[in-house]
Scaffold this active site. Sequence first.
Site, PDB file in Angstrom:
ATOM      1  N   THR B 154       0.824  -1.211   0.000  1.00 12.53           N
ATOM      2  CA  THR B 154       0.000   0.000   0.000  1.00 12.53           C
ATOM      3  C   THR B 154       0.860   1.265   0.000  1.00 12.53           C
ATOM      4  O   THR B 154       1.877   1.338   0.676  1.00 12.53           O
ATOM      5  CB  THR B 154      -0.897  -0.004   1.241  1.00 12.53           C
ATOM      6  OG1 THR B 154      -1.652  -1.203   1.224  1.00 12.53           O
ATOM      7  CG2 THR B 154      -1.827   1.180   1.258  1.00 12.53           C
ATOM      8  N   GLY B 193       2.594  -3.015   8.363  1.00 12.63           N
ATOM      9  CA  GLY B 193       2.849  -3.327   9.763  1.00 12.63           C
ATOM     10  C   GLY B 193       4.287  -3.732   9.983  1.00 12.63           C
ATOM     11  O   GLY B 193       4.964  -4.189   9.061  1.00 12.63           O
ATOM     12  N   GLU B 437      -7.180  -5.935   3.405  1.00 14.71           N
ATOM     13  CA  GLU B 437      -7.426  -7.081   2.514  1.00 14.71           C
ATOM     14  C   GLU B 437      -8.592  -6.811   1.567  1.00 14.71           C
ATOM     15  O   GLU B 437      -9.411  -7.672   1.314  1.00 14.71           O
ATOM     16  CB  GLU B 437      -7.690  -8.363   3.329  1.00 14.71           C
ATOM     17  CG  GLU B 437      -6.518  -8.835   4.175  1.00 14.71           C
ATOM     18  CD  GLU B 437      -5.257  -9.113   3.371  1.00 14.71           C
ATOM     19  OE1 GLU B 437      -5.369  -9.376   2.158  1.00 14.71           O
ATOM     20  OE2 GLU B 437      -4.165  -9.031   3.941  1.00 14.71           O
TER      21      GLU B 437
END
Lengths: 755, 674
Positions: B154, B193, B437
């Site tokens: 992303t 993350g 997702e």
Amino acid sequence: MFKGVAKSSPSRSSPSRGSPAKPSKSSTNELAVLISRMQTNADQVEKDILETQSRLKQDSSNHQKNKAFEFQTENARNLKEAETLLKDLFLDVDRAKRLRHPQAPEIEKDIQQLHDRVTQLCAEYRALYEQLNVPEVGPRVDWARILDQKMKQVNAGQYGPGMSELEKQIAEHNILQKEIEALVLNDPDFQHEDLNFLSRSQRYEQAIRKSSLMVMKLREYGIADPEEIYWFKSFVHRGRPEPLDLHLGMFLPTLLTQATPEQQDRFFMPAWNLEIIGTYAQTEMGHGTHLRGLETTATYDPSTQEFILNSPTVTSIKWWPGGLGKTSNHAIVLAQLYTQGQCKGLHAFIVPIRQLGTHEPLPGITVGDIGPKFGYDEMDNGYLKMDNFRIPRENMLMKYAQVEPDGTYVKPVSDKLTYGTMVFIRSLIVGDSARSLSRACTIAIRYSAVRHQSELKPGEPEPQILDYQTQQYKLFPLLATAYAFHFVGAYIKDTYHRISGDISTGDLTELPELHALTAGLKAFTSWTANAGIEECRMACGGHGYSRCSGIPDIYVTFTPSCTYEGENTVMMLQTARFLMKSYTQVTSGQQVTGMVSYLNDLSRQRIQPQHVAARTVTVRINDPSSLVEAYKSRAARLVESAAKNLQAELNHRRSKEDAWNRTSVDLVRASEAHCHYVIVKLFTAKLAEVGDAAVRAVLTELCLLYALFGISRNAGDFLQVSAFSRSPSLKAASLLANVLQMPGCMDVIPISSWL
Amino acid sequence: MALLEASKSWQGSAPGSVNPDLASERQTASFCVERLTALLDGGAEQTRIRRAVVDAIESDPVFSRENQYFQTQNERYEAAVRKAVHLQKKMHEMGWTENGPEYKYIYRALSGDVAFLLHRVFMRSISVLGSDKQIAKWIPLATQHKLIGSYAQTELGHGTYLQGLETTAVFDTATQEFILNTPKISAMKWWPGDMGRSATHTVVFAQLYIHGKCYGIHPFIVQIRSLQDHSLCPGITAGDIGPKMNFEHIDNGYLLLRNVRVPRENMLSKFCEVRPDGTYVRQGSQKINYFTMTTVRISLISDEVLTPLMKACTIAIRYSVVRRQSKLKPGEQEAKILDYQTQQEKLLPQLAAAYAFYFTNDYLQELFNRGYREIQRKNFDMLPELHALSSGFKAVITQHCTAGVEICLRACGGHGYSLLSGLPSLYTKILASCIYEGENTILLLQTARFLIKCFMAASAGQPVPPSVTYLAAVKHGKCPAKNKLDFLSPDIYIEAYQHVAVRLTSNTAAKLQDLIQSGVKKHDAWNQCTVQLVQAAKAHCHYIAVKNFAETVEKLETKAGIQKIMKHLCDLFALHGIFSNTGAFLHDGYTSAAQMDMVTASYLDLLAVIRKDAVPLVDAFDFTDKSLNSALGSYDGHVYQRLYEWAQRSPTNQMSPAYERYLKPLLHNTLSKL
């Protein structure tokens, strides 16, 4: 060091030649002493000035480097000394003039210059050291002049053609608001640090810092009007909660409305001056909405003329009051009053909880913060436990009910008066629903115009996500909702002000309906806004999840309003109770008035027996007033259906309470339909009041969108009522799609004025 | 006297005793709770293993979540890293392995509060996208934690639409390296993350350029931090993206690349390879890879979506039988709030949904296992259907469960708003699942695309996958129900759901065709239908969920009252769906207004029936107090004592400098003026 004198100091020069009046011998001596003293004093002042100048410079640079000040004391001493010396100098120069010293005017000019320099330094001193502590006397803002000027501008239409009717209505108080906004925004003390990075304790500290400052500034600027205080507060805290909220919003008003004149003397002014900071402790750990269930007791002891306060169980611990955890030193506590062995129900008592001066809890008081919450980090919501805590008899708020010294209880005249405050606060929540949803919409719509994603047409650049129908479907109905709620909030406020005039003169006839209506509208708008804010956040995708998007904070701050000041479901059922009462009235042949008057039609139909649902209504789906009729029919049907189900349960020989409970889902639906109708009706009615054609046009589209969206969301209700035959409902859906594509509807609406 | 009473009530909190209000609820269960737990776990043996794992984790103080609600973002992160490191030790100690039966329960037992989750994604992407040589090099390093991996896809300006990513990787034949750049602010990697502070390596997705030609998005392994001192590598700018609604324990990060060079071997090259001379070669089928991505969507349903809703239901329902409010009948004690119909109407449908989606998840798992076996045999026929189902259900389940958790939160009134209730953190965590997702709206549109395609095919008499065969059988009947009891018959409501799904799909397909025939360009026509397409996709998933629930109930053992209570829940789930979407069912007259009143009546009757078993039904989820971490939801129901005790531990109750610093001068200032 006198410039003028140094060139021809009288001590060094001979008495002036050609001086018209020669001074005498004795006066010459006196003059010599005088001049010499002036010389010494002036030298000292000059020295003080130079020293102070350099030290101020040094401290100013310390300040810029965030270092501590070094010379504040010295500078203060020097300036004080300079001021005293200057006073002497002025006196001396006057004497010199009287003794006709030929250069007296020049000397005076020099002293004047010294004085100017000292004054200048004093100003610098204050600017540097006393930013907060030296308020200027009198209001800084000349409200009368500004108002006058603004009104002239508005009347002369100097805002140009863009200054629309709409904006005036939306921002009734924009005139003051803008000035206060500027005042706060330009004030370095209220600089807006990034709350997202602060811990809970830091947020509290910042809030209390700002609140303390705010109170000082309010005094400094001479702002006392509640409306102005409200705006000032909302700019200082940017619509966020703050620890003094309950002091200002509950403690002071309760004192005003429920304290006797003697009590006001004792408590109100100290509270107004913030010698006392108070909160309002009603909710208990085990009891919220059902007030009669509160367990805290206040037992009167006639031998000492005191009340003994107790929290007898864990569930009776006062829990949630804002400002209780760390800030307040007093609380208005609601407790069951026991006197002469009898329980007299809930009454309010002023209870000191912390020692003035040390802020330590008083013996018998256990008080603290209830810990972390979803939001409201800046608020120290607290708990309070009382063990045989005694307060004097005079601390019971006794404007209405009273306990006499011997323990005799005197009943209040009317208990409906508390309605007023509730209605007022609930009306604020309706306004808050509109504002919070508007904020979220502004962020989401602006972001959707900036964010590009995927492709609509192969080969073309990624389009703005606002061009996707699904995104429009998420956001535009919410925008319309925000406008709708705004008008509802304004309506309730106006109606409240109108009726509250009647309350003080004793005419309470309209109060039950307004009370019932605001309960439902509070629930309806806060539920809708709550869900709407979340939709806005979701519509911003991943970035909406970052606290830096601003929407998470709007949400966590707003969402408790579904619970406080009356849990929403309970609120809906209050409205339902009123609706059922009105329905019963109608069926027994009486007429009802106000927003429920549509129920009268039900009895009319009964004369020519025809089920309400069987009525055929022709609905014009591009005409708001026709849609109002559809909403009216839906509300009528659901009210009637709930009433009939309730009756059916009663016919099964259930108790009244049981029947009510078994119908409550229906009853909530009826209330929702009623509220929905009221909102569409108010929005539609507002359109006629808009003068500017372009604004009316865009508002009409928003009103249509709001009404049609409600129909598509609750299509079942409308289909069941047959207000829509099936094919027009299809058309409603496609019209909805068309409305969504309204060109440039965003450009026209001045959303920014709400931010 | 008052003091005496107070001390009496404190005794109630003695360990072991259960609040009588909660205890009484357990005495009237119509079914065996332990059996239902075993059913949910997939057998008593599984229950035993799960409990052993939970016990091992919860008895270890390093994994404690006791002060979680009081911790700052930094403290949460530190704890998560500590737990992640300790977990390796623990697994070794307990003899748990990644392929063992215990593994799937570890995450649940930790309540997800652990770092380095992206490390696993890093490893998985290498296993799936890497060549054998790359797997041999990197996987052992990662397994032994010689490096910490992340997954950087992303970007600040780009999420769902992968082709829009702006990061570039230019092949330099001279040095045999790729030069990676994030040329614009919107190209900055954002959100990954473990990347903000922990990761040393990451898989970066970038547009591949060779000799000036763009070959699309490809994955590259990029080292971002030194393995010696953890400092950022040259050309790398990285950091934490700051505060979020939840996931404080995860260091979601940003990453800027300025002429970062990685060797040619660092491009993951199972499917595409760049030869030394710059020749671009495709190899093998990407379809298997596509399948893996689809599986991720299903794998998150259980732990990330269902568990929070089940926990929220447990907390809210237990609290609702302890909390008393107002009186139902004059003279009686205040009533438990769960006895109010309105409270039942909030909570019980959420409970039914939790069970419904639990079984949906089983159905999907089974389907995917079958799909996986087929794909192993190089049969890719099931892929489109699996993709459509996983997209649609990911969206529908996350949305439904998120809304459900929020309803539970608000149903707990003021106390639900306290972090100590556990509900706010469940909510803020689950709602992220609506976005990651695959953003839900976009996923639903993918399902809709599949539906429209199958509808067209079915209308033309071509064969379609099993889950959509019903689209071919368009019937024009009316709902046959005659009284409210008829609506407790699965045949009746399944048929109704099917009818709505077919109607929405066929209507939208017709509208789409009309638009195209009237000369509207295909993509414009699509965009003008998207709101209705989303509705069609939702209706499709709702129909399958209801149908699957009913079929599952039929197969259940009739003993121990389990089938009966599950049947009630299934009915409730189905009727709640109709009750809250009346318009869809009334629209074309399939259901009449009178029938809709029957639905409402049956639905409200069911609430009262399920109310009696509400507490046993949440007990069956078998969450320990530690895993709920809620002052309101504990097994013993000592809500108020716990709330009071926990609040006193709050750091906000330490003396704050705010009084000395701000309040005192304020009070003093005014005193001096008086």
